[in-house]
Motif scaffolding. Structure first.
Motif, mmCIF file in Angstrom:
data_model
loop_
_atom_site.group_PDB
_atom_site.id
_atom_site.type_symbol
_atom_site.label_atom_id
_atom_site.label_comp_id
_atom_site.label_asym_id
_atom_site.label_seq_id
_atom_site.Cartn_x
_atom_site.Cartn_y
_atom_site.Cartn_z
ATOM 1 N N MET A 143 39.531 37.821 29.245
ATOM 2 C CA MET A 143 39.770 38.380 30.577
ATOM 3 C C MET A 143 39.571 37.328 31.647
ATOM 4 S SD MET A 143 38.117 42.220 30.550
ATOM 5 C CE MET A 143 36.613 41.833 29.652
ATOM 6 N N SER A 144 40.374 37.433 32.693
ATOM 7 C CA SER A 144 40.134 36.622 33.880
ATOM 8 C C SER A 144 38.924 37.196 34.621
ATOM 9 C CB SER A 144 41.359 36.652 34.792
ATOM 10 O OG SER A 144 41.585 37.976 35.256
ATOM 11 N N GLU A 145 38.380 36.447 35.543
ATOM 12 C CA GLU A 145 37.241 36.944 36.311
ATOM 13 C C GLU A 145 37.617 38.210 37.082
ATOM 14 O OE1 GLU A 145 35.594 33.994 38.834
ATOM 15 O OE2 GLU A 145 35.123 32.578 37.205
ATOM 16 N N GLU A 146 38.838 38.211 37.576
ATOM 17 C CA GLU A 146 39.324 39.360 38.345
ATOM 18 C C GLU A 146 39.385 40.612 37.471
ATOM 19 O OE1 GLU A 146 42.757 39.466 41.650
ATOM 20 O OE2 GLU A 146 43.511 39.172 39.609
ATOM 21 N N GLU A 147 39.973 40.485 36.284
ATOM 22 C CA GLU A 147 40.067 41.629 35.379
ATOM 23 C C GLU A 147 38.688 42.059 34.894
ATOM 24 O OE1 GLU A 147 41.952 42.991 31.061
ATOM 25 O OE2 GLU A 147 42.393 40.989 31.862
ATOM 26 N N GLU A 148 37.840 41.097 34.591
ATOM 27 C CA GLU A 148 36.517 41.429 34.065
ATOM 28 C C GLU A 148 35.697 42.228 35.078
ATOM 29 O OE1 GLU A 148 32.765 39.245 31.790
ATOM 30 O OE2 GLU A 148 34.291 38.036 32.831
ATOM 31 N N GLU A 149 35.794 41.854 36.352
ATOM 32 C CA GLU A 149 35.059 42.591 37.387
ATOM 33 C C GLU A 149 35.539 44.032 37.467
ATOM 34 O OE1 GLU A 149 34.106 42.405 42.212
ATOM 35 O OE2 GLU A 149 35.507 40.970 41.281
ATOM 36 N N ILE A 150 36.857 44.221 37.450
ATOM 37 C CA ILE A 150 37.412 45.580 37.519
ATOM 38 C C ILE A 150 37.077 46.352 36.247
ATOM 39 C CG2 ILE A 150 39.551 46.912 37.648
ATOM 40 C CD1 ILE A 150 40.721 44.597 39.326
ATOM 41 N N TYR A 151 37.237 45.696 35.109
ATOM 42 C CA TYR A 151 36.991 46.350 33.818
ATOM 43 C C TYR A 151 35.551 46.856 33.714
ATOM 44 C CZ TYR A 151 36.517 46.849 28.730
ATOM 45 O OH TYR A 151 36.264 47.334 27.475
ATOM 46 N N ASN A 152 34.595 46.030 34.106
ATOM 47 C CA ASN A 152 33.190 46.423 34.002
ATOM 48 C C ASN A 152 32.867 47.615 34.896
ATOM 49 O OD1 ASN A 152 32.558 44.467 32.094
ATOM 50 N ND2 ASN A 152 32.031 42.923 33.651
ATOM 51 N N LYS A 153 33.504 47.691 36.055
ATOM 52 C CA LYS A 153 33.263 48.824 36.939
ATOM 53 C C LYS A 153 33.897 50.100 36.381
ATOM 54 C CE LYS A 153 32.687 46.318 41.313
ATOM 55 N NZ LYS A 153 31.322 46.815 41.558
ATOM 56 N N LEU A 154 35.110 49.972 35.826
ATOM 57 C CA LEU A 154 35.812 51.162 35.336
ATOM 58 C C LEU A 154 35.173 51.727 34.075
ATOM 59 C CD1 LEU A 154 39.602 50.311 35.888
ATOM 60 C CD2 LEU A 154 37.961 51.386 37.444
ATOM 61 N N ARG A 155 34.540 50.884 33.269
ATOM 62 C CA ARG A 155 33.937 51.379 32.027
ATOM 63 C C ARG A 155 32.491 51.824 32.215
ATOM 64 N NH1 ARG A 155 31.070 47.577 28.739
ATOM 65 N NH2 ARG A 155 31.961 48.554 26.890
ATOM 66 N N SER A 156 32.002 51.723 33.440
ATOM 67 C CA SER A 156 30.636 52.143 33.745
ATOM 68 C C SER A 156 30.507 53.658 33.616
ATOM 69 C CB SER A 156 30.268 51.712 35.166
ATOM 70 O OG SER A 156 29.100 52.360 35.613
ATOM 71 N N ALA A 157 29.282 54.135 33.468
ATOM 72 C CA ALA A 157 29.011 55.576 33.438
ATOM 73 C C ALA A 157 28.822 56.143 34.831
ATOM 74 C CB ALA A 157 27.770 55.847 32.592
#
Length: 536
Positions: A211-225
């Motif tokens: 993942m790019s830094e941009e995708e990783e930031e979004i991904y981590n927020k979306l997979r949060s509880a």
């Protein structure tokens, strides 16, 4: 495959077990071919659409996937079995047909029987060209999504949307749905747990590019509880994809799409709305359109369109419009049942933008024959004629009517629904006030006139000759508009030459007599170009 190839791929009597013989035995001459699974040849009990657009019995797809085999179709193509989507519209149609024909409802075929059929096919196709590596077979898309939106909050106020060009004189595929900026509202329930966290995908993405830094930031927020993290991640995705084409392509990944599938059916209004708007932005790029549909979004979008929040519905309509522009998506979107809810939005939505996008989505869907038939059977013609008469979205509705008039069912419905008189009246009253609306109105009349004796009588009764002659002889107006009007007039005066002395000729003579003209008078009038008798 032989003469019966369109109904069955295989016929292996030695595979027919007791369970197989208990399945409905279909008469190919009576059962519509599209109701039969291309692999088993039996009436489908649980039809699913695969990624390449074909419909199969679910067990047939499961067997092929388990065996790592994708058989060739009768046209030489090879289906993409990577994802499956329940074809609820086809299932409902099959059950209705069974009830009407008093045929027993189909039952799922025996797994062992289907496996035997597929293995026999594999033996007949020993080459490796049809084998699918197990690593290439993706897990099936989630097939059930929440549909209870009773607790969805009210519509979010104000959204920033750029205007779509109102011109419809150019082909509509030049228009693109607008992108959406982030919502200005902040969700108050910061500590509320996420009720759909358990539905997030747990696929292993280790084989995907990092993942790019941009995708990783979004991904981590979306997979949060945490729902607030979902909101922030979606707003960030929405902002990032609003104006950057490269970001729209780079962020349309299986990882993010998997999370969006869950969030787009969230019960939280702010989450659902931002997820839908983000999907619209991603769908603007051509490489993403097929990927989104094959990821299983269409049934979820339809669900939101039927029951979601008001603003989310507007975004979903824009997404369906964007996805329908892609040729390969048109059939799948229609088969999965988008036509009726889009028609409802076109008729009933309080948002002008939503009605316009619904009309554009239906226009693109109606470019293929099967969807035209679906529209006609869903009652589109009388609804649209009523809208034309009242002046609602006239230009786009007229374009849709042009497409529907191109199929026999649509043409018949328009003639039966007083469509000729409504269209001629629209021209006479000046209701089609824009050049595009006038051209589309004349275009619809031209499509109705092609090879249709009944049109000539209805058009004469409605006074079409006078208004069309005015258009042809006027100093203003585009050459294309005048050309279409001239073709209609030529079709009306050329009808006599097209008919022999049979029933159609007698009908034509009766029409002439009712108009007070003899055959010789009519033929004489033809030589005078567009100078028609007032009695015509």
């Amino acid at each position: 495959m032989g003469e019966n190839g369109r109904h069955r791929w295989f016929s292996f009597n030695h595979h027919r077990s007791a369970s197989a013989t208990s399945m409905p035995q279909n008469n190919p001459g009576e059962t519509p071919a599209e109701f039969l699974c291309p692999i088993t040849g039996f009436l489908m009990s649980d039809p699913v659409v695969v990624a390449s657009g074909q419909t199969f019995e679910r067990i047939s797809v499961q067997v092929c996937r388990n065996l790592g085999f994708a058989p060739k179709l009768h046209d030489g193509s090879q289906p993409d079995l990577s994802t499956v989507i329940p074809n609820l519209a086809m299932k409902s149609t099959i059950l209705s047909w069974c009830n009407r024909k008093k045929v027993e409802h189909p039952r799922p075929p025996d797994y062992a029987y289907v496996e035997g059929v597929v293995r026999a096919r594999m033996d007949k196709e020993p080459g490796t060209g049809n084998r699918v590596a197990r690593s290439e077979i993706l897990p099936p898309v989630a097939e059930k999504s929440p549909s209870d939106y009773d607790s969805v909050m009210g519509a979010i106020r104000a959204r920033s949307r750029n205007s779509i060009s109102s011109s419809t004189s150019l082909p509509l595929h030049h228009h693109r749905p607008v992108t959406y900026s982030s919502s200005s509202e902040v969700f108050a329930g910061a500590e509320n747990p996420n009720p759909i966290q358990s539905s997030f995908s747990t696929s292993d993405y280790s084989s995907y590019p990092p993942m790019s830094e941009e995708e990783e930031e979004i991904y981590n927020k979306l997979r949060s509880a945490n729902t607030v993290d979902h909101e922030q991640g979606l707003i960030l995705l929405r902002k990032t994809t609003r104006s950057s084409e490269s970001s729209r392509i780079s962020l349309c990944t299986e990882r993010l799409l998997s999370l969006l599938r869950s969030l787009i059916v969230s019960r939280y209004n702010i989450v659902q709305t931002n997820a839908a708007a983000s999907l619209v932005n991603l769908s603007l790029e051509k490489p993403n359109k097929l990927k989104i549909v094959r990821s299983g979004f269409v049934p979820l979008l339809i669900d939101v369109l039927k029951s979601g929040s008001t603003e989310a519905q507007e975004h979903v309509i824009g997404a369906l419009f964007s996805l329908a522009v892609e040729e390969e998506n048109k059939m799948v979107i229609g088969v999965l049942g988008a036509v009726e809810p889009l028609l409802h939005a076109l008729r009933s939505s309080e948002s002008e933008r939503a009605r316009q996008d619904a009309a554009l989505a239906l226009y693109h869907l109606s470019l293929i024959p099967n969807n035209r038939t679906r529209l006609v059977r869903a009652g589109a013609v009388p609804m649209m004629l009523s809208m034309v008469r009242s002046g609602e979205s006239a230009s786009r509705i007229l374009l849709l009517l042009c497409n529907l008039a191109a199929c026999s069912e649509g043409k018949g419905a328009m003639l039966d629904g007083n469509g000729v008189a409504i269209l001629v009246g629209k021209l006479r009253e000046g209701g089609a006030d824009s050049e595009a609306a006038r051209e589309n109105c004349v275009g619809a009349l031209l499509t109705l006139s092609v090879g249709n004796m009944r049109f000539r009588g209805l058009a004469s009764e409605a006074g079409a000759v006078e208004i069309l002659t005015e258009i042809v002889e006027s100093e203003g107006g585009s050459e294309r508009l005048k050309e279409k009007a001239g073709k209609i007039l030529q079709a009306m005066r050329g009808g006599e030459r097209e008919f022999g002395e049979g029933a159609e000729a007698r009908e034509w003579n009766r029409m002439l007599e009712a108009s007070g003209l003899s055959r010789s008078q009519f033929q004489g009038g033809q030589k005078e170009g567009f100078a028609y008798s007032s009695q015509f």
